[in-house]
Design a protein around this motif. Structure first.
Motif, PDB file in Angstrom:
ATOM      1  N   LEU B  62       0.706  -1.416   0.086  1.00 43.79           N
ATOM      2  CA  LEU B  62       0.184   0.118   0.373  1.00 43.79           C
ATOM      3  C   LEU B  62       0.628   1.403   0.497  1.00 43.79           C
ATOM      4  O   LEU B  62       0.345   2.251  -0.597  1.00 43.79           O
ATOM      5  CB  LEU B  62      -0.972   0.009   0.729  1.00 43.79           C
ATOM      6  N   ASN B  63       2.121   1.172   0.326  1.00 44.34           N
ATOM      7  CA  ASN B  63       3.069   2.576   0.934  1.00 44.34           C
ATOM      8  C   ASN B  63       3.635   3.158  -0.825  1.00 44.34           C
ATOM      9  O   ASN B  63       3.471   3.819  -1.249  1.00 44.34           O
ATOM     10  CB  ASN B  63       3.688   2.266   1.831  1.00 44.34           C
ATOM     11  N   THR B  64       3.998   1.559  -1.707  1.00 45.27           N
ATOM     12  CA  THR B  64       4.526   1.814  -2.932  1.00 45.27           C
ATOM     13  C   THR B  64       2.944   2.700  -3.829  1.00 45.27           C
ATOM     14  O   THR B  64       3.349   3.198  -4.335  1.00 45.27           O
ATOM     15  CB  THR B  64       4.632   0.301  -3.545  1.00 45.27           C
ATOM     16  N   VAL B  65       1.900   1.452  -3.593  1.00 40.01           N
ATOM     17  CA  VAL B  65       0.815   2.699  -4.371  1.00 40.01           C
ATOM     18  C   VAL B  65       0.856   3.847  -4.078  1.00 40.01           C
ATOM     19  O   VAL B  65       0.493   4.852  -5.018  1.00 40.01           O
ATOM     20  CB  VAL B  65      -0.352   2.079  -3.802  1.00 40.01           C
ATOM     21  N   GLY B  66       0.890   3.917  -2.655  1.00 43.63           N
ATOM     22  CA  GLY B  66       0.507   5.523  -1.626  1.00 43.63           C
ATOM     23  C   GLY B  66       1.340   6.424  -2.681  1.00 43.63           C
ATOM     24  O   GLY B  66       0.978   7.515  -2.843  1.00 43.63           O
ATOM     25  N   LEU B  67       3.305   5.400  -3.379  1.00 45.79           N
ATOM     26  CA  LEU B  67       3.846   6.532  -3.532  1.00 45.79           C
ATOM     27  C   LEU B  67       3.100   7.015  -4.869  1.00 45.79           C
ATOM     28  O   LEU B  67       4.046   7.998  -5.715  1.00 45.79           O
ATOM     29  CB  LEU B  67       5.171   5.696  -3.478  1.00 45.79           C
ATOM     30  N   TYR B  68       3.194   5.745  -5.530  1.00 40.59           N
ATOM     31  CA  TYR B  68       2.660   6.198  -6.698  1.00 40.59           C
ATOM     32  C   TYR B  68       1.347   6.711  -7.259  1.00 40.59           C
ATOM     33  O   TYR B  68       1.304   7.603  -8.084  1.00 40.59           O
ATOM     34  CB  TYR B  68       3.165   4.673  -8.071  1.00 40.59           C
ATOM     35  N   ALA B  69       0.915   7.030  -6.337  1.00 39.77           N
ATOM     36  CA  ALA B  69      -0.128   7.631  -6.376  1.00 39.77           C
ATOM     37  C   ALA B  69       0.208   8.710  -6.445  1.00 39.77           C
ATOM     38  O   ALA B  69      -0.127   9.722  -7.241  1.00 39.77           O
ATOM     39  CB  ALA B  69      -1.422   7.252  -5.269  1.00 39.77           C
ATOM     40  N   ILE B  70       0.653   9.278  -5.888  1.00 47.43           N
ATOM     41  CA  ILE B  70       1.327  11.101  -5.395  1.00 47.43           C
ATOM     42  C   ILE B  70       2.011  10.951  -6.927  1.00 47.43           C
ATOM     43  O   ILE B  70       1.536  12.200  -7.235  1.00 47.43           O
ATOM     44  CB  ILE B  70       2.491  10.883  -4.225  1.00 47.43           C
ATOM     45  N   LEU B  71       2.473  10.585  -7.547  1.00 54.70           N
ATOM     46  CA  LEU B  71       3.252   9.915  -8.506  1.00 54.70           C
ATOM     47  C   LEU B  71       2.788  10.634 -10.131  1.00 54.70           C
ATOM     48  O   LEU B  71       2.543  12.103 -10.604  1.00 54.70           O
ATOM     49  CB  LEU B  71       4.485   9.556  -8.946  1.00 54.70           C
ATOM     50  N   ALA B  72       1.703   9.653  -9.760  1.00 50.73           N
ATOM     51  CA  ALA B  72       0.254   9.461 -11.184  1.00 50.73           C
ATOM     52  C   ALA B  72      -0.286  10.919 -11.139  1.00 50.73           C
ATOM     53  O   ALA B  72      -0.202  11.547 -11.862  1.00 50.73           O
ATOM     54  CB  ALA B  72      -0.105   8.683 -10.727  1.00 50.73           C
ATOM     55  N   LEU B  73      -1.519  11.165  -9.532  1.00 49.61           N
ATOM     56  CA  LEU B  73      -1.160  12.291  -8.993  1.00 49.61           C
ATOM     57  C   LEU B  73      -0.675  13.748 -10.155  1.00 49.61           C
ATOM     58  O   LEU B  73      -1.740  14.693 -10.318  1.00 49.61           O
ATOM     59  CB  LEU B  73      -2.112  12.883  -7.986  1.00 49.61           C
ATOM     60  N   SER B  74       0.451  13.845  -9.604  1.00 45.42           N
ATOM     61  CA  SER B  74       1.122  14.443 -10.227  1.00 45.42           C
ATOM     62  C   SER B  74       1.390  15.137 -11.448  1.00 45.42           C
ATOM     63  O   SER B  74       1.336  16.272 -11.820  1.00 45.42           O
ATOM     64  CB  SER B  74       2.314  15.236  -8.964  1.00 45.42           C
ATOM     65  N   LEU B  75       1.655  14.304 -11.798  1.00 44.31           N
ATOM     66  CA  LEU B  75       1.505  13.593 -13.540  1.00 44.31           C
ATOM     67  C   LEU B  75       0.014  13.885 -14.122  1.00 44.31           C
ATOM     68  O   LEU B  75       0.748  14.686 -15.502  1.00 44.31           O
ATOM     69  CB  LEU B  75       2.013  12.010 -14.129  1.00 44.31           C
ATOM     70  N   ASN B  76      -0.874  13.359 -13.394  1.00 46.42           N
ATOM     71  CA  ASN B  76      -2.256  14.056 -14.116  1.00 46.42           C
ATOM     72  C   ASN B  76      -2.100  15.621 -14.583  1.00 46.42           C
ATOM     73  O   ASN B  76      -3.047  15.531 -15.391  1.00 46.42           O
ATOM     74  CB  ASN B  76      -3.256  13.816 -13.289  1.00 46.42           C
ATOM     75  N   VAL B  77      -1.812  16.416 -13.513  1.00 48.21           N
ATOM     76  CA  VAL B  77      -1.646  18.181 -13.890  1.00 48.21           C
ATOM     77  C   VAL B  77      -1.381  17.891 -15.246  1.00 48.21           C
ATOM     78  O   VAL B  77      -1.656  18.851 -16.074  1.00 48.21           O
ATOM     79  CB  VAL B  77      -1.108  18.777 -12.635  1.00 48.21           C
ATOM     80  N   ILE B  78       0.031  17.653 -15.199  1.00 45.33           N
ATOM     81  CA  ILE B  78       0.811  17.711 -16.162  1.00 45.33           C
ATOM     82  C   ILE B  78       0.283  17.022 -17.667  1.00 45.33           C
ATOM     83  O   ILE B  78      -0.145  17.479 -18.627  1.00 45.33           O
ATOM     84  CB  ILE B  78       2.313  17.742 -16.573  1.00 45.33           C
TER      85      ILE B  78
END
Lengths: 331, 390
Positions: B62-78
């Motif tokens: 879940l921690n890994t998923v969370g990290l990727y969630a932050i990254l993907a959310l930030s990529l989502n802005v771009i």
């Protein structure tokens, strides 16, 4: 150090008239080193050019970066590996006939794979937006890469070192490995054939027309679907051939090498102006030279970074490529 | 799908609570959403009570998923909001992670002290590299960003500035200390990371609905029209890049802290591809979709560990199939959630899919017509007055 060559060097060497023996001693080996790197760059560049042609033709017609092209290239290297090493095709047929036959089979099979790929992964997306096609291409690339890994394993595979006789050919007072010449000449031959095909045949004209404007080409009676199919046969065939060449030239292949080669070949296509067939050839050679000389004179470790630096610089400064010929659409 | 998204933005009134309620929970009633979130955040407790033997493993996942969630959310802005094909997001992640690692191991900064610095470094880096390339169209940008992420990786391997430790990376990053409380166990990281996910989600949620977010959406739909109206496309795109990069930098800090050791291999091109596919699979532009994408892309392969060798094969095939049958992603952004003032609901009710154009127009009218005499004649022309009417 080797014994210094006679003062005149070769025809390519114009030594200044007054040179001290010491300078000659330093200069001639340096020159020799340069020539070796230069020809090595040309050979590698010819391979890049072959791969780049696949990118540039597909992009020209479909406006799509075929991310799976690098994997088709890898597939070519591995099919060559199976034929040459596992089946030892050169045993009964002799070296050159065996390798020639291998090249034909590799090109054919990879072309088939490319055709299937187009049919499965790209044809249904012809009318959807670019992002979907790009992602589909990425998916196909991941799929192919892992399929290759599952079939041939994750470790490095080596072509037999003694496939081709390790002889050198003397040219212009320099000696070059036979393999280097063969790679370069084969690539040039294939590219010339492609050039003639594109510029001298009706099918070639159809490809050029579809690359300029699909809609207009359709109105003029060009069957764009078969042009796309054709492009997805020729491109992968050339890419597969390049894979075989890399296997022969470097001796080692692995399942993920297509990624780096693909990126570099794409860089070559961009350098030449994407969609421009002669541009891809020139871009490939240029990139091979930049890389070989950069590795020799600047830094081996930064070799790949140099390539990508060139890519970025060209896209920023001159996004239509270095050749002025064809004006790509607005960026 | 394209034309319908036009209806975003423009709406700005005092009815904040309703807006928050309807949009943040997106379809689900707010209590249910909150319940789900509460349940999720109670997971470590549930694991503990049930005495699940593999709790540690699941928490790590879940921690890994969370990290990727932050990254993907930030990529989502771009990628999702601004529509820029950025496949070099791992580069910003790397800059953040290495900033934290270097400052922590060489200068002895606490991990949390380096958090803003990592974000700033990643943002600055993004600004510098994105500025010259921001005008590049679609797939050219994609290729350049791949080039950037590769250059970064090579630079890290070659021990740039003599501080990155070369191919082995940096070891011995200390655990973060929060209010005198040392974060080291999986469940502690779980709360730390998912707190950040929630924070990122909420921030970007409101960012999307701000003037900035609306400008991005407009640029994505039609850059020429947006520029014609006076939206400085390059500036907004650059800002989106920097904002995305800053949060990727934060994720880098969390990653360094969680792993304790980092190496260049963690930030390669493949990593960027994974982030890219998370956003696309989940639903480009939709935060819920991106969260779901993070769970699917990072979580499913772990669940199917038995098929280890085949998971990427299947993943690749799934991407192709997905693009053919549902290119908008699993949970595409839902433009209808933008609440229109009541009188105009009449325009929106007949959800006849056959007249997508008319629907977009109907959604456009209320924005332009709210206060100004926006000419209804031009479909695009109605748009800016919504932005300007703020």
């Amino acid at each position: 150090m080797k014994a210094p060559a006679p003062l005149q060097g070769g025809p390519g060497l114009n030594l200044p008239a007054r040179l001290s023996p010491l300078k000659v001693l330093l200069f001639v080996p340096l020159m020799e080193f340069f020539i070796q790197q230069f020809t090595n760059g040309l050979a590698v560049g010819a391979i890049y050019a072959l791969i780049a042609l696949g990118y540039t033709m597909v992009y020209g017609v479909m406006k799509l970066i075929n991310f799976a092209h690098g994997e088709l290239f890898t597939l070519g290297a591995f099919i060559g590996f199976t034929l040459l090493v596992t089946f030892d095709i050169t045993g009964p047929l002799g070296t050159f006939l065996g390798i020639a036959l291998t090249a034909v089979i590799v090109a054919g099979l990879v072309a088939l794979a490319g055709h299937v790929l187009e049919f499965v992964a790209y044809r249904p997306l012809r009318r959807s937006d670019r992002l979907a096609a790009v992602v589909s291409a990425l998916g196909a690339s991941i799929f192919l890469q892992n399929a290759i890994m599952l079939r041939w394993g994750a470790q490095y595979r080596a072509y037999n070192a003694d496939l081709l006789p390790n002889v050198s050919v003397s040219l212009f007072g320099q000696s070059f490995p036979l393999l280097r010449l063969l790679v370069f000449l084969t690539a040039v031959l294939v590219m010339s054939a492609l050039y003639l095909f594109i510029h001298r045949t009706r099918m070639g004209m159809a490809v050029r027309a579809a690359a300029i404007d699909q809609g207009a080409a359709k109105l003029m009676g060009v069957d764009v679907s078969s042009v796309v199919a054709l492009v997805f046969i020729i491109g992968p065939a050339l890419g597969g051939l390049a894979g075989l060449m890399v296997g022969l030239y470097y001796g080692q292949i692995n399942f993920y090498m297509g990624q780096l080669y693909g990126l570099k070949a794409f860089t070559a296509a961009i350098i030449g102006g994407i969609g421009n067939i002669q541009g891809a050839m020139a871009g490939g050679l240029l990139l091979g030279l930049i890389e070989a000389l950069g590795a020799a004179y600047i830094s081996v470790a930064w070799k790949d970074a140099l390539t990508f630096g060139v890519l970025i610089l060209i896209l920023v400064l001159r996004p239509t490529g270095l050749l002025p010929e064809r004006v790509a659409e607005k960026l | 799908m394209r034309s319908r998204e036009n209806s975003g933005g423009g709406f700005f009134s005092g009815r904040l609570p309703e807006r928050v309620r309807r949009t943040l929970s997106g379809g689900l009633p707010l209590p249910l959403t909150l319940l789900c979130a509460a349940l999720f955040f109670a997971l470590p407790l549930i694991f503990k009570i049930t005495g699940l033997a593999t709790a540690r493993y699941w928490l790590d996942l879940l921690n890994t998923v969370g990290l990727y969630a932050i990254l993907a959310l930030s990529l989502n802005v771009i990628l999702g909001h601004a529509g820029m094909f950025n496949m070099g997001h791992a580069a910003f992640f790397a800059v953040g992670a290495y900033t934290t690692a270097v400052l922590n191991t060489l200068c002895g900064f606490g991990v949390f002290l380096t958090l803003p610095l990592a974000g700033a470094a990643a943002g600055l880096f993004a600004y510098v590299v994105a500025r010259p390339i921001i005008h590049l169209r679609g797939d050219y940008l994609l290729i350049v960003t791949i080039g950037i992420v590769e250059i970064i990786r090579i630079a890290l391997v070659n021990d740039i500035f003599g501080v990155t430790g070369g191919p082995n990376g940096i070891v011995g990053i200390s655990r973060p200390i929060l209010f005198g409380y040392r974060v080291s166990r999986p469940h502690q990281f779980f709360y730390l990371i998912w707190f950040f996910v929630a924070l990122t989600y909420i921030l970007f949620h409101f960012l999307e609905r701000s003037r900035f977010g609306r400008a991005l959406k407009f640029i994505k739909e039609d850059t020429v029209a947006a520029e014609g109206i006076g939206v400085d496309a390059s500036r907004y795109k650059l800002m989106a890049f920097v904002i995305g990069a800053v949060f990727a930098g934060f994720a880098g800090t969390l990653y360094s802290a969680k792993m304790g050791t980092i190496s260049p291999d963690s930030f390669n091109f493949a990593e960027s591809v994974i982030l890219f596919t998370i956003v696309i699979l989940g639903g480009s532009g939709s935060q819920k979709g991106v969260l779901l994408g993070a769970f699917l892309v990072m979580g499913l392969p772990e669940v199917f560990r038995g098929f280890e060798n085949y998971r990427l094969l299947i993943f690749g095939a799934a991407l192709v199939v997905m693009m053919i049958f549902r290119p908008q992603g699993l949970i595409p952004p839902v433009p209808a959630r933008y609440v229109l003032p009541p009188p105009w609901d009449a325009y929106q009710e007949p959800q006849d899919p056959s007249e997508g154009e008319g629907e977009a127009r109907g959604a456009l009218f209320p924005e332009g017509g709210a206060g100004e005499a926006a000419p209804a004649s031009a479909g695009e022309g109605g748009r800016p007055s919504g932005g300007g009417g703020e």
